[in-house]
Design a protein around this motif. Sequence first.
Motif, mmCIF file in Angstrom:
data_model
loop_
_atom_site.group_PDB
_atom_site.id
_atom_site.type_symbol
_atom_site.label_atom_id
_atom_site.label_comp_id
_atom_site.label_asym_id
_atom_site.label_seq_id
_atom_site.Cartn_x
_atom_site.Cartn_y
_atom_site.Cartn_z
ATOM 1 N N ARG A 161 -2.862 11.576 5.455
ATOM 2 C CA ARG A 161 -2.339 10.556 4.595
ATOM 3 C C ARG A 161 -2.161 8.858 5.554
ATOM 4 O O ARG A 161 -1.270 9.117 6.116
ATOM 5 N N ARG A 162 -2.316 7.882 4.456
ATOM 6 C CA ARG A 162 -2.674 6.466 4.695
ATOM 7 C C ARG A 162 -1.851 6.414 3.784
ATOM 8 O O ARG A 162 -2.276 6.517 2.151
ATOM 9 N N TYR A 163 -0.848 5.265 3.609
ATOM 10 C CA TYR A 163 -0.933 4.419 2.319
ATOM 11 C C TYR A 163 -0.001 2.917 2.581
ATOM 12 O O TYR A 163 -0.510 2.321 3.774
ATOM 13 N N PHE A 164 -0.475 2.653 1.894
ATOM 14 C CA PHE A 164 -1.172 1.176 1.676
ATOM 15 C C PHE A 164 -0.054 0.296 -0.021
ATOM 16 O O PHE A 164 0.076 0.228 -1.081
ATOM 17 N N CYS A 223 -1.611 -4.960 -0.285
ATOM 18 C CA CYS A 223 -2.544 -4.061 0.007
ATOM 19 C C CYS A 223 -3.745 -3.525 -0.360
ATOM 20 O O CYS A 223 -5.125 -3.466 -1.235
ATOM 21 N N SER A 224 -3.371 -3.058 -2.019
ATOM 22 C CA SER A 224 -3.900 -2.209 -2.201
ATOM 23 C C SER A 224 -5.108 -3.279 -3.749
ATOM 24 O O SER A 224 -6.170 -2.517 -3.577
ATOM 25 N N THR A 229 -0.726 3.398 -2.592
ATOM 26 C CA THR A 229 -1.517 4.233 -2.753
ATOM 27 C C THR A 229 -1.511 4.957 -1.488
ATOM 28 O O THR A 229 -1.118 4.534 -0.788
ATOM 29 N N CYS A 230 -2.254 5.975 -1.990
ATOM 30 C CA CYS A 230 -1.655 7.255 -0.718
ATOM 31 C C CYS A 230 -3.638 7.387 -0.595
ATOM 32 O O CYS A 230 -4.024 7.316 -1.460
ATOM 33 N N SER A 231 -3.399 7.101 0.224
ATOM 34 C CA SER A 231 -5.269 7.861 0.691
ATOM 35 C C SER A 231 -5.990 8.260 1.947
ATOM 36 O O SER A 231 -4.498 8.375 3.074
ATOM 37 N N VAL A 232 -6.247 9.816 1.560
ATOM 38 C CA VAL A 232 -6.339 10.876 2.678
ATOM 39 C C VAL A 232 -7.527 10.745 3.724
ATOM 40 O O VAL A 232 -8.870 10.828 2.823
#
Length: 67
Positions: free
Chosen positions: A43-46, A50-51, A35-38
């Motif tokens: 940008r942060r990747y999980f 963890c997602s 999962t990519c989150s801004v």
Amino acid sequence: MTRDGTDRDGESAERPALVCARCGTLAEGRPPTWTCSVENGARRYFCDACSRENLRSIEGRLDSAWW
């Protein structure tokens, strides 16, 4: 960089490795299950584990237009 992973001169451009922002797991390649989150413009990747563990929290932040 172009879609095939080369830079404009045709040389292979290596992408930096992805690291899970929560547990530190190192990804091999570009895993489609991550999962990519801004957050705050970054940008942060999980990783998929963890997602999965934090799915409710992740979905809880989405605007209603997304669901």
